[in-house]
Every structure is written in structure tokens, then in C-alpha cells.
Design an enzyme around this catalytic site. Structure first.
Site, mmCIF file in Angstrom:
data_model
loop_
_atom_site.group_PDB
_atom_site.id
_atom_site.type_symbol
_atom_site.label_atom_id
_atom_site.label_comp_id
_atom_site.label_asym_id
_atom_site.label_seq_id
_atom_site.Cartn_x
_atom_site.Cartn_y
_atom_site.Cartn_z
ATOM 1 N N ARG A 11 0.863 -1.196 0.000
ATOM 2 C CA ARG A 11 0.000 0.000 0.000
ATOM 3 C C ARG A 11 0.895 1.241 0.000
ATOM 4 O O ARG A 11 0.619 2.221 -0.658
ATOM 5 C CB ARG A 11 -0.932 0.008 1.224
ATOM 6 C CG ARG A 11 -1.659 1.341 1.377
ATOM 7 C CD ARG A 11 -2.871 1.351 2.326
ATOM 8 N NE ARG A 11 -2.823 0.385 3.398
ATOM 9 C CZ ARG A 11 -2.124 0.520 4.517
ATOM 10 N NH1 ARG A 11 -1.393 1.600 4.747
ATOM 11 N NH2 ARG A 11 -2.135 -0.428 5.440
ATOM 12 N N ASP B 223 -8.001 20.435 -12.648
ATOM 13 C CA ASP B 223 -8.307 19.124 -13.225
ATOM 14 C C ASP B 223 -7.920 19.207 -14.700
ATOM 15 O O ASP B 223 -8.589 19.864 -15.495
ATOM 16 C CB ASP B 223 -9.805 18.820 -13.039
ATOM 17 C CG ASP B 223 -10.178 17.426 -13.550
ATOM 18 O OD1 ASP B 223 -9.493 16.921 -14.452
ATOM 19 O OD2 ASP B 223 -11.175 16.865 -13.054
ATOM 20 N N LYS C 191 -8.893 8.541 -18.772
ATOM 21 C CA LYS C 191 -9.167 9.186 -20.062
ATOM 22 C C LYS C 191 -7.893 9.216 -20.920
ATOM 23 O O LYS C 191 -7.373 8.185 -21.244
ATOM 24 C CB LYS C 191 -9.761 10.573 -19.807
ATOM 25 C CG LYS C 191 -10.790 10.617 -18.642
ATOM 26 C CD LYS C 191 -12.064 9.857 -18.941
ATOM 27 C CE LYS C 191 -12.970 9.656 -17.726
ATOM 28 N NZ LYS C 191 -13.306 10.822 -16.956
ATOM 29 N N TYR D 150 -16.991 18.519 -13.500
ATOM 30 C CA TYR D 150 -17.376 17.119 -13.717
ATOM 31 C C TYR D 150 -18.421 16.700 -12.661
ATOM 32 O O TYR D 150 -18.272 17.012 -11.470
ATOM 33 C CB TYR D 150 -16.114 16.254 -13.611
ATOM 34 C CG TYR D 150 -16.353 14.787 -13.720
ATOM 35 C CD1 TYR D 150 -16.653 14.196 -14.945
ATOM 36 C CD2 TYR D 150 -16.283 13.962 -12.600
ATOM 37 C CE1 TYR D 150 -16.876 12.835 -15.051
ATOM 38 C CE2 TYR D 150 -16.502 12.596 -12.693
ATOM 39 C CZ TYR D 150 -16.796 12.045 -13.922
ATOM 40 O OH TYR D 150 -17.021 10.700 -14.019
HETATM 41 C C1 LIG Z 1 -13.778 11.114 -15.602
HETATM 42 C C2 LIG Z 1 -13.411 12.383 -14.952
HETATM 43 C C3 LIG Z 1 -13.173 12.451 -13.574
HETATM 44 C C4 LIG Z 1 -13.354 11.252 -12.662
HETATM 45 O O1 LIG Z 1 -12.406 10.263 -12.917
HETATM 46 P P1 LIG Z 1 -12.670 8.686 -12.667
HETATM 47 O O2 LIG Z 1 -11.388 8.071 -13.141
HETATM 48 O O3 LIG Z 1 -13.867 8.302 -13.473
HETATM 49 O O4 LIG Z 1 -12.888 8.507 -11.203
HETATM 50 C C5 LIG Z 1 -12.798 13.670 -13.031
HETATM 51 N N1 LIG Z 1 -12.668 14.775 -13.809
HETATM 52 C C6 LIG Z 1 -12.895 14.737 -15.126
HETATM 53 C C7 LIG Z 1 -12.740 15.987 -15.931
HETATM 54 C C8 LIG Z 1 -13.278 13.551 -15.751
HETATM 55 O O5 LIG Z 1 -13.524 13.536 -17.060
#
Ligand SMILES: *Cc1c(COP(=O)(O)O)cnc(C)c1O
Length: 379
Positions: free
Chosen positions: A46, A170, A195, A98
Site C-alpha cells: 500500500r 483538473d 481518459k 465534472y
Molecule cells: C472522468 C473524470 C473524472 C473522474 O475520474 P474517474 O477516473 O472516473 O474517477 C474527473 N474529472 C474529469 C474531468 C473527468 O472527465
């Protein structure tokens, strides 16, 4: 080093025990110690894992940060960043953030005494007005999903600094290939690696990149204390993904620009949201702080029945949530990603029932255009 060189080499050395050029998947929970208090820097999985460490160093180099830590999902990464705060602290958040971030902030973290104010962070006066005595953080997403609104990161970083608050960005939509928030003055970058960073729609993960030593030490402490770590296999997949990040982003961007231009000229399309278009209200700002525009596009068809026709008629663009993979996806924000946003609020943000969002993949652009052309012809 250049971006593509870092993507392939940063954080990775041939495995010392075998010479394997690719960092192995260290699927282990613990490490044998030579003697009491004598070990190789790895005690329990961990806390430390060599595959995870390699991908953390890799993404850290790509974002030009001081340190990076990998998490089980983008949401786990964001949750950990918010744990830098204490009950009673206040956060200013992009109003079109998001949906999962909104849900985490308003329906989970609020219960622990954190306070949130949502503003259009592309409006600097609104950001300034939202500051309170107890504001410790600004959480910005740029471009926003799905309307592709742009926040001036350098300007917001200046505001944050003056108010002694941390600016968190983000950077999921642009990836470090097209946007480096730390270089523009941000303090912390978060990613859903699910993504573009992983890029192959086969792993869920998150990353936090820090520029201040005190933040880095605390996030490392939290990663171990909370334990929402990225698994060795997902770390390995992500490491494989980032190697081609530059190649993929160049193709996403090239396809994205062509598809956006095609949609803008199409008689059935009422409006196109893409920062690379001259018609985008913040095109000049986008061109300044991003080195490309990527593959995310939203367009207005005019009604839910028209949107439904398009969504039901594409063959290459698959109907699905998520984005950033090599394959093209199409979705309907009002009923999918933004279904939990109240209708009036959706209208205010421009997320109408006729709005369609696409994640343009890296396929042959001519095939993608033909697919959209035939689907739009059904209207
Ligand atoms: C998908 C996404 C998230 C969340 O991420 P996960 O990997 O699905 O937990 C946060 N911010 C943005 C802009 C996203 O597209």
C-alpha cells in the site's frame, strides 16, 4: 528532455534483476527485508510499489511537477487532494465541473465541514467575489465539460496567490501534452488517468501532481493513510499508455480540428463548442494557454428528438460515457453525464436536450466524418 522522450523514458529503468526493458508488474503485497530495519525502500505494497512508483515518476515528469501520486480513480485522487483541507475551510469551484466532482463535494465532503461556492471561473470578477476569509482552495476544470469553457489559469493563479489559497486544476481534458497548469502558476494538478493518459479505455485511475514539498509530503502521507492506491496492473497499463500520449494527442487534435470545422459548416448543426474554432468566444485565451485543442467537441442539434436520431445512427462513434480513448465515442450530456444536474441549472450552463458530445478518437478522419455525415443526414 522533449515530451515524447520523457513519455517513453521518465521514471523507467531496465529491471535491475533481469534487464527487462519494460517495468514489470510487481504483483506483491510485501517485500522481504534483509535484516531488522534494512530494506530496499519497499516495505508494504500500500505504501510503496515499484510499478506504481515508475508511473508516478513518469507522469510527474510530463507535468513538470515535484512529485506525483497515483490513485485508484480520478475521484480517489480528487478526494485525497481535498483532504489537504480541514473542516471549516472554503473552496471555490468551477460551476460546470465534472458531475462526480460535484457529487463528492456536495453530498460527501460537505458533511465533513468543508464549504463550497460554485462560480463561472472563466469570469475573474466572479472568482474574486467568491473569496471568503476561510477560502483555502480554488478547484478549476478547463476546458469544462461539455461546453468547453476556458478559465484563464495564469490570472486565477494570481488571485489564488493573493488570497493564500491553493489552485487545483483538473487537467483531464487536455493532458500535459496540450496544457501544463503548473507552468501557468497552479499548485496542484489532478487527472482522471482513465481518459487520455491511459488512452485505451481499459483502466480506471487517477493522479495528483504537486509542486510544493509540503503538499507532496502530505499527499504521500494520505495515499498511505487512506489507501486508495492504483493497482500494479493498472499502473503498468497506464505506463504503457503514457508512452504514446504525444502521438495520440497529436492525432486527437488533428482529427478534432477537422471534425469541428466539418460540423460548423453542416446545415443541421446549430452550434459547435470547440476551443480550436475561431467562433469559440475564448479562442484567443485557449490558444495562449494550450498548445492544442484535443478531441472533445459538443454540438447543438436543436432538440432531443434530433439528438436521439444522431446518437442512434452513428456506427463508428459508439454511444458511451467516458472519453479520451483511441476509439471515438458519442454521448448525450443531458441524460447521461449531467443527468443529476437539475434541468434549470443545465439550461443555464447551456447543456440543452439537443446537445451532443463527442470524443474524437484516432481513427481515419475521413471515416469519422462520413459516419457523422450519415447520422446527421437522418435528421
Ligand atoms: C472522468 C473524470 C473524472 C473522474 O475520474 P474517474 O477516473 O472516473 O474517477 C474527473 N474529472 C474529469 C474531468 C473527468 O472527465
Amino acid at each position: 528532455m522533449g515530451f515524447d522522450t520523457d513519455a517513453i523514458h521518465a521514471g523507467q529503468i531496465p529491471d535491475p534483476s533481469t534487464g527487462a526493458i519494460i517495468t514489470p508488474i510487481f504483483q506483491t503485497s510485501t517485500y522481504v527485508q534483509e535484516a531488522l530495519g534494512k530494506h530496499k525502500g519497499f516495505e508494504y505494497a500500500r505504501t510503496q510499489n515499484p510499478t506504481r512508483l515508475a508511473v508516478e515518476r513518469n507522469v510527474c515528469a510530463l507535468e513538470r511537477g515535484l512529485a506525483a501520486y497515483a490513485f485508484a480513480s480520478g475521484m480517489a485522487a480528487i478526494d485525497t487532494v481535498l483532504k489537504l483541507l480541514m473542516a471549516g475551510d472554503h473552496v471555490v469551484v468551477s460551476d460546470n465541473t465534472y458531475g462526480g466532482t460535484f457529487r463528492l463535494f456536495n453530498f460527501v465532503l460537505k458533511n465533513f465541514g468543508l464549504q463550497f461556492t460554485y462560480v463561472d471561473t472563466s469570469n475573474l470578477a466572479a472568482v474574486e467575489a467568491a473569496f471568503q476569509k476561510n477560502t483555502r482552495m480554488i478547484f478549476v476544470e478547463t476546458p469544462t465539460n461539455p461546453i468547453m469553457g476556458i478559465t484563464d489559469l495564469r490570472a486565477v493563479a494570481g488571485l489564488a496567490k493573493r488570497h493564500k489559497a491553493r489552485l487545483v486544476v483538473d487537467n483531464t481534458f487536455m493532458s500535459p501534452y496540450f496544457q501544463r497548469p503548473l507552468a501557468l502558476g497552479a499548485d496542484i494538478v489532478v487527472h482522471s488517468t482513465t481518459k487520455y493518459l491511459n488512452g485505451h479505455s481499459d483502466s480506471v485511475g487517477g493522479m495528483v501532481v504537486l509542486r510544493h514539498k509540503e503538499d507532496a509530503d502530505r499527499v504521500q502521507y494520505l495515499q498511505n493513510a487512506v489507501g486508495a492506491i492504483l493497482s500494479p496492473f493498472d499502473s503498468w497499463l497506464l505506463l504503457r499508455g503514457t508512452k504514446t500520449l504525444g502521438l495520440r494527442m497529436r492525432q486527437h487534435d488533428s482529427n478534432g480540428r477537422k471534425i469541428a470545422a466539418f460540423l460548423e459548416k453542416h446545415p443541421r448543426v446549430k452550434k459547435v463548442y470547440y476551443p480550436g474554432l475561431k467562433s469559440h468566444p475564448q479562442h484567443a485565451l485557449a490558444s495562449r494557454q494550450m498548445s492544442g485543442f484535443g478531441g472533445m467537441i459538443a454540438f447543438e442539434t436543436g432538440s432531443i428528438s434530433r439528438a436521439r436520431k444522431v446518437l442512434g445512427s452513428t456506427r463508428l462513434f459508439s454511444l458511451a460515457e467516458s472519453l479520451g480513448g483511441v476509439e471515438s465515442l458519442i454521448s448525450h450530456p443531458a441524460t447521461m453525464t449531467h443527468a443529476s444536474v437539475p434541468s434549470a441549472e443545465r439550461q443555464r450552463l447551456g447543456i440543452t436536450d439537443g446537445l451532443v458530445r463527442i470524443s474524437v478518437g484516432v481513427e481515419d478522419v475521413r471515416d469519422l466524418k462520413e459516419d457523422l455525415s450519415s447520422a446527421l443526414g437522418k435528421i
